[in-house]
Every structure is written in structure tokens, then in C-alpha cells.
Motif scaffolding. Structure first.
Motif, PDB file in Angstrom:
ATOM      1  N   ILE A 114       0.867  -1.191   0.155  1.00 34.04           N
ATOM      2  CA  ILE A 114      -0.040  -0.086   0.137  1.00 34.04           C
ATOM      3  C   ILE A 114       0.762   1.137   0.131  1.00 34.04           C
ATOM      4  O   ILE A 114       0.342   2.331  -0.524  1.00 34.04           O
ATOM      5  CB  ILE A 114      -0.949  -0.071   1.221  1.00 34.04           C
ATOM      6  CG1 ILE A 114      -1.865   1.082   1.081  1.00 34.04           C
ATOM      7  CG2 ILE A 114      -0.212  -0.060   2.644  1.00 34.04           C
ATOM      8  CD1 ILE A 114      -2.813   1.198  -0.331  1.00 34.04           C
ATOM      9  N   ARG A 115       2.014   1.253   0.602  1.00 33.87           N
ATOM     10  CA  ARG A 115       2.798   2.361   0.619  1.00 33.87           C
ATOM     11  C   ARG A 115       3.124   2.737  -0.859  1.00 33.87           C
ATOM     12  O   ARG A 115       3.355   3.864  -1.160  1.00 33.87           O
ATOM     13  CB  ARG A 115       4.074   2.313   1.605  1.00 33.87           C
ATOM     14  CG  ARG A 115       3.667   1.876   2.951  1.00 33.87           C
ATOM     15  CD  ARG A 115       5.123   1.563   4.095  1.00 33.87           C
ATOM     16  NE  ARG A 115       4.684   1.886   5.084  1.00 33.87           N
ATOM     17  CZ  ARG A 115       4.746   2.551   6.250  1.00 33.87           C
ATOM     18  NH1 ARG A 115       5.406   3.698   5.727  1.00 33.87           N
ATOM     19  NH2 ARG A 115       4.394   2.562   7.177  1.00 33.87           N
ATOM     20  N   ILE A 118       0.201   3.939  -2.753  1.00 31.44           N
ATOM     21  CA  ILE A 118       0.087   5.535  -2.545  1.00 31.44           C
ATOM     22  C   ILE A 118       0.972   6.346  -3.357  1.00 31.44           C
ATOM     23  O   ILE A 118       0.610   7.408  -3.616  1.00 31.44           O
ATOM     24  CB  ILE A 118      -0.117   5.616  -1.024  1.00 31.44           C
ATOM     25  CG1 ILE A 118      -1.179   4.793  -0.344  1.00 31.44           C
ATOM     26  CG2 ILE A 118      -0.005   7.259  -0.672  1.00 31.44           C
ATOM     27  CD1 ILE A 118      -1.349   4.952   1.099  1.00 31.44           C
ATOM     28  N   TYR A 127      -8.593   1.696   0.026  1.00 31.79           N
ATOM     29  CA  TYR A 127      -7.614   0.482   0.480  1.00 31.79           C
ATOM     30  C   TYR A 127      -8.765  -0.029   1.546  1.00 31.79           C
ATOM     31  O   TYR A 127      -9.268   0.295   2.508  1.00 31.79           O
ATOM     32  CB  TYR A 127      -6.537   1.044   1.353  1.00 31.79           C
ATOM     33  CG  TYR A 127      -5.716  -0.194   1.721  1.00 31.79           C
ATOM     34  CD1 TYR A 127      -5.278  -0.911   0.960  1.00 31.79           C
ATOM     35  CD2 TYR A 127      -5.593  -0.253   2.996  1.00 31.79           C
ATOM     36  CE1 TYR A 127      -4.411  -2.113   1.131  1.00 31.79           C
ATOM     37  CE2 TYR A 127      -4.598  -1.355   3.611  1.00 31.79           C
ATOM     38  CZ  TYR A 127      -4.239  -2.311   2.844  1.00 31.79           C
ATOM     39  OH  TYR A 127      -3.518  -3.214   3.100  1.00 31.79           O
ATOM     40  N   ASN A 260       3.646   8.703   3.879  1.00 30.69           N
ATOM     41  CA  ASN A 260       3.878   7.975   5.087  1.00 30.69           C
ATOM     42  C   ASN A 260       2.783   7.830   5.950  1.00 30.69           C
ATOM     43  O   ASN A 260       2.245   6.759   6.453  1.00 30.69           O
ATOM     44  CB  ASN A 260       5.474   8.078   5.631  1.00 30.69           C
ATOM     45  CG  ASN A 260       6.283   7.913   4.670  1.00 30.69           C
ATOM     46  OD1 ASN A 260       6.151   6.952   3.878  1.00 30.69           O
ATOM     47  ND2 ASN A 260       7.352   8.346   4.920  1.00 30.69           N
ATOM     48  N   SER A 263      -0.227   6.209   4.549  1.00 31.40           N
ATOM     49  CA  SER A 263       0.206   4.692   4.450  1.00 31.40           C
ATOM     50  C   SER A 263       0.030   3.973   6.072  1.00 31.40           C
ATOM     51  O   SER A 263      -0.483   3.036   6.097  1.00 31.40           O
ATOM     52  CB  SER A 263       1.199   4.232   3.793  1.00 31.40           C
ATOM     53  OG  SER A 263       2.258   5.027   4.254  1.00 31.40           O
ATOM     54  N   SER A 266      -3.648   3.745   6.702  1.00 30.19           N
ATOM     55  CA  SER A 266      -4.253   2.756   5.884  1.00 30.19           C
ATOM     56  C   SER A 266      -4.084   1.448   6.456  1.00 30.19           C
ATOM     57  O   SER A 266      -4.937   0.463   6.494  1.00 30.19           O
ATOM     58  CB  SER A 266      -3.663   3.004   4.327  1.00 30.19           C
ATOM     59  OG  SER A 266      -4.235   4.107   3.953  1.00 30.19           O
ATOM     60  N   GLU A 267      -2.686   1.404   6.869  1.00 27.81           N
ATOM     61  CA  GLU A 267      -2.397  -0.258   7.316  1.00 27.81           C
ATOM     62  C   GLU A 267      -3.140  -0.380   8.730  1.00 27.81           C
ATOM     63  O   GLU A 267      -3.166  -1.843   9.111  1.00 27.81           O
ATOM     64  CB  GLU A 267      -0.832  -0.192   7.537  1.00 27.81           C
ATOM     65  CG  GLU A 267      -0.089   0.005   6.300  1.00 27.81           C
ATOM     66  CD  GLU A 267       1.484   0.158   6.552  1.00 27.81           C
ATOM     67  OE1 GLU A 267       1.907   0.151   7.611  1.00 27.81           O
ATOM     68  OE2 GLU A 267       2.118  -0.144   5.408  1.00 27.81           O
TER      69      GLU A 267
END
Length: 281
Positions: A114-115, A118, A127, A260, A263, A266-267
């Protein structure tokens, strides 16, 4: 309004969350679906055997047909980190992704996918670590200088179609800046929408737009570390969708909306996260 939703799967069972949430999004926005299957098999002969994409595609097509969504299917071979950004660049679709089932050692050595996405994908990204349906509560992060505008507009479209409630969140990060606007924000962080600061005006405008569309909307202010406070509000408020801007190519507000930070959220978020880049006019 977005006319197409690009949903991605590599056959991993966890990507069904993206398919399910993406199908809902397409139906909500009256958009079409493109289901992109990425096969990373290095041995072409292995493709002749039963491939996980076959089962996922069959199940997805059944879902699209059941909800009456127009769809198309694509399969591309190669690294997902290369194939997905290249395909996304072909149009203005919303790109819907879930975790791709990478081995832990690969995530440690090469970062989570995902990083990378993005950073590389300019289009909006939804996501979906796990699907949350129906969407009844939406949290929109508002920064105050306009970098969240695209995400905010997209969130408003979704809320208008789904009749979801909206909460506008602003975080006042820790700091020792001492100029007039900073002092006003610091002293009024719980009622910023009542101030004549950039964030105050942005919050009032967003409230007016939401209420003019007949939506239920409110403002929430929090103070502290940006990532921790956004994740805290997401958990405590039990939201179904989190929306935030991404100023990847902008040098201001990097602490608030750098890739960053986006992400990280998101994580770790407990619900789907919709991000949209700031675009200079």
C-alpha cells in the motif's frame, strides 16, 4: 463524478474485501467496474492449472450481475507493484485494493504494497483491509489549506448517494508555533468551525455543503499526534469509511498528509480508507 471503479485481485482470498466494497461503491456511484486480475506466476505452464483467479472471478461476476453493475474483466501478468500503477494511469478510475497476501519477510524487506501504491498511483485509492457494509458513517479528515478537497468532494458524493452521516475531523498537532493564527487554533481547537482561520472557514464550508444536500454532519476536533488521533477517532466513533487527502507532490502540511502518514493510517485503520491526492488547479 467517477464513472469507473478499478478493483484489483491477485487471487488471494483476502482481496474479496476489495471486490465486495468496490462493487458496493460502483453501485452507489452508478459507475462501471473493471476487475483486474494480476497473476505473478513466473512459470507460464502453471497458468494452465487451476488458478486462484478463476474462482475469484467467477464469484465476483456473480456479485456484479446480482447488483446489476456493468463490468469488464482484465488479466495481466507481472509484478503487482508494476502492473497496478500502470493500469491505473490509463483512466481516472477509483482504484480499490486489499492486502495482497504478501509473505511477512517480503513486507519487511520491501515495505507493504500500500505504501508503494500510494506513492505511485495518482488516482483516488480505496484501501480495504476488511469490507464494512453498509456504509452509514463517514469520517473526513480536514486539514484547512485545501489539500483534502478532492477526498472531501468524493466522500460527499458517496454520502449523498448512500445517505451516510458525515463527521469532519481536524487534528491540532503538538507544537510550539507562536503566531496569531496558531494561537487561535490552539486556544479554540474544540470549536474551530467558529473561528476565522483557514481551517475554520473550510469546516464551515464543508458543513454548509453537507447540510444543503440534506446530510447529517458534525465537526470533531482533537489534539495530539496526527496518526494516533485519527486512528483513535476512527476506532472510538465506529466509522464505516475514513476519507483523507494526500499531498504527495505538495511540500506544505507534510506532517498532516504525507504519503507515509497516509499509509500508516491505511495499514492500521479498522475500516476502509479512501485517499485522494491534492491536485493544483
Amino acid at each position: 463524478m467517477t464513472s469507473n471503479v478499478l478493483i484489483v485481485t491477485n487471487g488471494y482470498k483476502g482481496t474479496w474485501s476489495a471486490i465486495e466494497q468496490g462493487a458496493w461503491l460502483a453501485s452507489t456511484l452508478d459507475a462501471t467496474v473493471t476487475l483486474l486480475g494480476v497473476t505473478e506466476e513466473e512459470n507460464p505452464a502453471a497458468i494452465d492449472d487451476h488458478h486462484p483467479l478463476e474462482e475469484v472471478f467467477e464469484r465476483a461476476v456473480g456479485l456484479f450481475k446480482a447488483q446489476g453493475t456493468a463490468y469488464s474483466l482484465e488479466v495481466q501478468r507481472g509484478s503487482a507493484e508494476e502492473v497496478i500503477p500502470q493500469r491505473a494511469a490509463r483512466d481516472d478510475s477509483i482504484v480499490v485494493l486489499s492486502p495482497l497476501g504478501r509473505p511477512q519477510i517480503r513486507r519487511i524487506l520491501a515495505r507493504r504494497s500500500i505504501r508503494h501504491f500510494i506513492e505511485e498511483i495518482k488516482q483516488p485509492i480505496l484501501y480495504v483491509p476488511k469490507s464494512v457494509l453498509p456504509v452509514g458513517r463517514i469520517l473526513i479528515c480536514v486539514g484547512g489549506l485545501g489539500y483534502e478537497v478532492n477526498a472531501e468532494h468524493l466522500a460527499m458524493q458517496i454520502a449523498l448517494k448512500s445517505r451516510a452521516e458525515i463527521s469532519l475531523l481536524h487534528i491540532v498537532p503538538p507544537g510550539d508555533l507562536d503566531y496569531p493564527t496558531a494561537r487561535v487554533i490552539r486556544d479554540n481547537w474544540q470549536r474551530l468551525e467558529q473561528t476565522e482561520t483557514p481551517i475554520g472557514r473550510s469546516l464551515r464550508q464543508a458543513l454548509e455543503i453537507a447540510k444543503s444536500d440534506g446530510l447529517t454532519a458534525n465537526v470533531i476536533g482533537r489534539r495530539g499526534n496526527v496518526v494516533e488521533e485519527i486512528l483513535g477517532e476512527t476506532r472510538e466513533g465506529k466509522y464505516d469509511l475514513l476519507c483523507m487527502g494526500s499531498s504527495y507532490s505538495v511540500h506544505s502540511l507534510r506532517q498532516m498528509y504525507s504519503p507515509n502518514v497516509t499509509s500508516e493510517i491505511s495499514e492500521a485503520a479498522s475500516c476502509p480508507v479512501l485517499t485522494a491526492r491534492y491536485k493544483q488547479s
